[in-house]
Motif scaffolding. Sequence first.
Motif, mmCIF file in Angstrom:
data_model
loop_
_atom_site.group_PDB
_atom_site.id
_atom_site.type_symbol
_atom_site.label_atom_id
_atom_site.label_comp_id
_atom_site.label_asym_id
_atom_site.label_seq_id
_atom_site.Cartn_x
_atom_site.Cartn_y
_atom_site.Cartn_z
ATOM 1 N N TRP A 297 -48.368 81.336 -15.697
ATOM 2 C CA TRP A 297 -47.886 80.780 -14.428
ATOM 3 C C TRP A 297 -47.229 81.839 -13.541
ATOM 4 N N VAL A 298 -46.738 82.938 -14.140
ATOM 5 C CA VAL A 298 -46.064 83.969 -13.347
ATOM 6 C C VAL A 298 -47.045 84.629 -12.361
ATOM 7 N N THR A 299 -48.286 84.880 -12.820
ATOM 8 C CA THR A 299 -49.248 85.517 -11.904
ATOM 9 C C THR A 299 -50.051 84.479 -11.111
ATOM 10 N N LEU A 300 -50.274 83.303 -11.685
ATOM 11 C CA LEU A 300 -51.117 82.302 -11.004
ATOM 12 C C LEU A 300 -50.330 81.415 -10.046
ATOM 13 N N GLY A 301 -49.045 81.284 -10.298
ATOM 14 C CA GLY A 301 -48.269 80.264 -9.583
ATOM 15 C C GLY A 301 -48.458 78.935 -10.307
ATOM 16 N N GLU A 302 -47.448 78.057 -10.156
ATOM 17 C CA GLU A 302 -47.463 76.804 -10.932
ATOM 18 C C GLU A 302 -48.666 75.927 -10.603
ATOM 19 N N ARG A 303 -49.016 75.858 -9.322
ATOM 20 C CA ARG A 303 -50.043 74.893 -8.922
ATOM 21 C C ARG A 303 -51.439 75.339 -9.359
ATOM 22 N N VAL A 304 -51.728 76.638 -9.227
ATOM 23 C CA VAL A 304 -53.045 77.115 -9.692
ATOM 24 C C VAL A 304 -53.093 77.048 -11.226
#
Length: 366
Positions: A297-304
């Motif tokens: 989630w750190v690189t993708l962001g929570e929503r992606v």
Amino acid sequence: MQELIELQKDKALRDIGEKVLSGKRITKEEALTLFKSNDLAYICALAEYVNKQKNSNFAYFIVNIQINPTNICVYGCSFCAFGVKKTDSRAYELSTEQILSKISAAKELGIKEVHMVGGIPPHWRYEDYIKLTKTIKDHNPDIFLKAWTAVEIAHMSKLSSKSHIEVLMELKEAGLDALPGGGAEIFSERVRQIIAPTKANKEDYLDIHESAHKIGLSSNATMLYGHVETYEERVSHMDDIRKLQDKTGGFQVFIPLAYWPEGTRLGGRRTSSVDDIKTIAISRIFLDNFNHIKAYWVTLGERVAQIALNCGADDLDGTILEEKIVHSAGTTSPIAQSKSKLINIIKGANKIPVERDTFYNPICIH
Ligand code: V47
Ligand code: SF4
């Protein structure tokens, strides 16, 4: 699934679908066909089919802390905004006491894992790495220690004139439980010359992970994508990892890491969400010998990351609590996640949240 494949108009994609449905391995050329295709919904459906075969409706997370003990680094990789010279005003180095007190504070939150990786400071001796590993484990025998990337292990090997396997045995003896996957980037020599010309190369990375597996240390594998690499180079990278996994079976999870450009010498643009999801999905289809694909989630962001849980991924990583490597490069993700937030992200993806340990043993189904 059969119906979806039959409806597919593109014959090459239909053939890949038939293969996936019958549990056959796809080739490098077929993986490339998927990367070049714009039929994201179809690719995701295939990836989710594979994921469900392996992980049913479960998706994993861990309550953990990430510690980056120092950002001082001799390498200066052009994609990295974290590593700095010792003389840089942003340089920091945590003392052993500071590291122990961060872990003590995190224990209140029920952490099961310490994930520790950092820069390569010119003044650290081999003994410093062993001592830090041992001190952390001696103070926290109940917590799994996943520490030191292949880059750090290769450096320790140079410092001590010991082989990779000797270094790993001493670290294991000191209390190391598993190796994280960092440092892989993209194995292609062409790409490495541009983004990381001087640090451990493909051969070092693969030898270190193979050596770890030989002595019973499991490890993770990563791929940093979205900078100067081609789709061919992504597929070759995953193929090298698939081959080693065939040999040892010691990798636990594959983690595609989306590149963040802010403050790096390399610059460039951040990846698109479509590329993020496609890369997760294709890695799920291609790496048939991996049980888990992580949507970090750190690189993708929570929503992606949440969408990725419907497109082949089955793991979010964890609470992290603090992370400096990708945050130095401009990620807009928060610095930490609460356990309840991770559970909500997973439930929002219509998956069953499973709190796990470092080795994917379930601790609690939420
Ligand atoms: O090796 C560095 C990457 C990695 C940037 O094993 C960047 O469970 C994006 O490997 N943009 C370290 N990424 C982190 C890592 C990791 C993370 C979470 C879980 C696990 C695991 C491993 O971070 C580095 C590099 O590939 N990185 N700079 C950047 N600008
Ligand atoms: Fe140093 Fe790692 Fe950053 Fe490269 S990626 S500069 S080795 S901290």
